[in-house]
Motif scaffolding. Structure first.
Motif, PDB file in Angstrom:
ATOM      1  N   TYR A  88      36.864  33.657  32.930  1.00 19.60           N
ATOM      2  CA  TYR A  88      36.426  32.908  32.418  1.00 19.60           C
ATOM      3  C   TYR A  88      36.629  31.682  32.217  1.00 19.60           C
ATOM      4  O   TYR A  88      36.427  30.541  32.078  1.00 19.60           O
ATOM      5  CB  TYR A  88      35.262  32.721  31.865  1.00 19.60           C
ATOM      6  CG  TYR A  88      34.406  32.434  31.079  1.00 19.60           C
ATOM      7  CD1 TYR A  88      33.250  31.977  31.621  1.00 19.60           C
ATOM      8  CD2 TYR A  88      34.198  31.523  30.147  1.00 19.60           C
ATOM      9  CE1 TYR A  88      32.134  31.537  31.674  1.00 19.60           C
ATOM     10  CE2 TYR A  88      32.924  30.711  29.910  1.00 19.60           C
ATOM     11  CZ  TYR A  88      31.717  30.204  30.536  1.00 19.60           C
ATOM     12  OH  TYR A  88      30.908  29.968  29.878  1.00 19.60           O
ATOM     13  N   ARG A 134      33.664  38.073  33.654  1.00 20.66           N
ATOM     14  CA  ARG A 134      32.411  37.568  34.312  1.00 20.66           C
ATOM     15  C   ARG A 134      32.153  36.231  33.040  1.00 20.66           C
ATOM     16  O   ARG A 134      31.235  35.283  33.920  1.00 20.66           O
ATOM     17  CB  ARG A 134      30.960  38.126  34.640  1.00 20.66           C
ATOM     18  CG  ARG A 134      30.439  37.640  34.866  1.00 20.66           C
ATOM     19  CD  ARG A 134      29.386  38.680  36.533  1.00 20.66           C
ATOM     20  NE  ARG A 134      28.505  37.660  37.473  1.00 20.66           N
ATOM     21  CZ  ARG A 134      28.466  38.296  38.592  1.00 20.66           C
ATOM     22  NH1 ARG A 134      30.127  37.972  38.990  1.00 20.66           N
ATOM     23  NH2 ARG A 134      28.118  37.389  39.542  1.00 20.66           N
ATOM     24  N   TYR A 135      31.164  37.084  32.406  1.00 23.22           N
ATOM     25  CA  TYR A 135      30.295  36.428  30.617  1.00 23.22           C
ATOM     26  C   TYR A 135      32.066  36.133  30.040  1.00 23.22           C
ATOM     27  O   TYR A 135      31.847  37.102  29.414  1.00 23.22           O
ATOM     28  CB  TYR A 135      29.368  36.988  30.477  1.00 23.22           C
ATOM     29  CG  TYR A 135      28.428  37.167  31.903  1.00 23.22           C
ATOM     30  CD1 TYR A 135      27.767  36.578  32.210  1.00 23.22           C
ATOM     31  CD2 TYR A 135      28.464  38.907  32.381  1.00 23.22           C
ATOM     32  CE1 TYR A 135      27.165  36.288  33.563  1.00 23.22           C
ATOM     33  CE2 TYR A 135      27.936  38.677  33.897  1.00 23.22           C
ATOM     34  CZ  TYR A 135      26.556  37.952  34.105  1.00 23.22           C
ATOM     35  OH  TYR A 135      26.406  38.307  35.557  1.00 23.22           O
ATOM     36  N   PRO A 136      30.874  34.827  29.478  1.00 23.09           N
ATOM     37  CA  PRO A 136      32.175  34.940  27.851  1.00 23.09           C
ATOM     38  C   PRO A 136      32.232  35.145  26.570  1.00 23.09           C
ATOM     39  O   PRO A 136      30.859  35.855  26.372  1.00 23.09           O
ATOM     40  CB  PRO A 136      31.686  33.155  27.870  1.00 23.09           C
ATOM     41  CG  PRO A 136      30.370  33.148  27.673  1.00 23.09           C
ATOM     42  CD  PRO A 136      30.343  33.611  29.748  1.00 23.09           C
TER      43      PRO A 136
END
Length: 208
Positions: free
Chosen positions: A66, A151-153
């Motif tokens: 990310y 993918r997502y922080p």
């Protein structure tokens, strides 16, 4: 109302599916990344990625995938920032990867809650969303403990000031490097709920 809840449920299912997508592991040199951080990043983000300034994000423990993506998008101007743009222009692709790997290896510091009275509202929205407004739970992508994935922080322990600023940028269209996912969510949350979520995120255990 029922229609809005169906939309929120469908969105949440889609986000969970997307979050499961595998990303290529970032390869970098820790020692070289430490040197890049000390030379370029320390003033705003701290030597170990635990920014002492609430308006700048903590990078310690952030997923390397990310973090690298954000650096690349600052460089390409897909993510706009008058502060970051000139900084990343001086970094090579290797510098970015090394810095991302270094910060990912660091231990995040505990978050600082500014308004404890908002934590319960923040917990509800983070874990349950707001079906009436078509808002899925934040936990659907970022996990119930806020650690995120490639993918997502990672959000756990992040500065409320920074989170609130990014949510506002998503809501008003200044930040657009999310394929409209967060733009849609942020635009549907009210100001009180947005602030409450930012406070709750700060309260989450920041350990890796």
């Amino acid at each position: 109302m029922k229609h809005s809840r169906m939309i929120a449920a469908a969105a949440c299912a889609g986000l969970l599916l997307a979050a499961s997508s595998a990303s290529a592991e970032v390869v970098g040199d820790l020692e070289r990344g430490k040197a890049v951080a000390a030379e370029v990043c320390v003033a705003c983000h701290g030597a170990d990625g635990n920014s002492p300034v609430p308006m700048f994000p903590k990078l310690a423990g952030q997923h390397a995938d990310y973090a690298l993506k954000q650096l690349q998008e600052f460089a390409s101007a897909r993510r706009q920032s008058d502060i970051m743009k000139p900084i990343v222009e001086g970094l090579s692709a290797r510098d970015m990867a090394d810095a991302a790997v270094f910060f990912a290896s660091q231990q995040p510091s505990p978050g600082q809650v500014d308004d404890p009275s908002m934590l319960e509202t923040g917990r509800r929205v983070f874990n349950e969303g707001n079906p009436d407004q078509g808002v899925p739970a934040c936990a659907g992508c970022h996990g119930q403990n806020g650690v995120g994935n490639a993918r997502y922080p990672r959000l756990a322990g992040q500065h409320p000031t920074y989170v609130l600023d990014q949510m506002q940028q998503f809501a008003d269209g200044r930040r657009t490097n999310d394929k409209r996912l967060m733009q849609t969510i942020a635009s549907r949350l009210g100001e009180t709920e947005t602030r409450a979520v930012a406070e709750y995120i700060a309260s989450l255990e920041a350990s890796k």
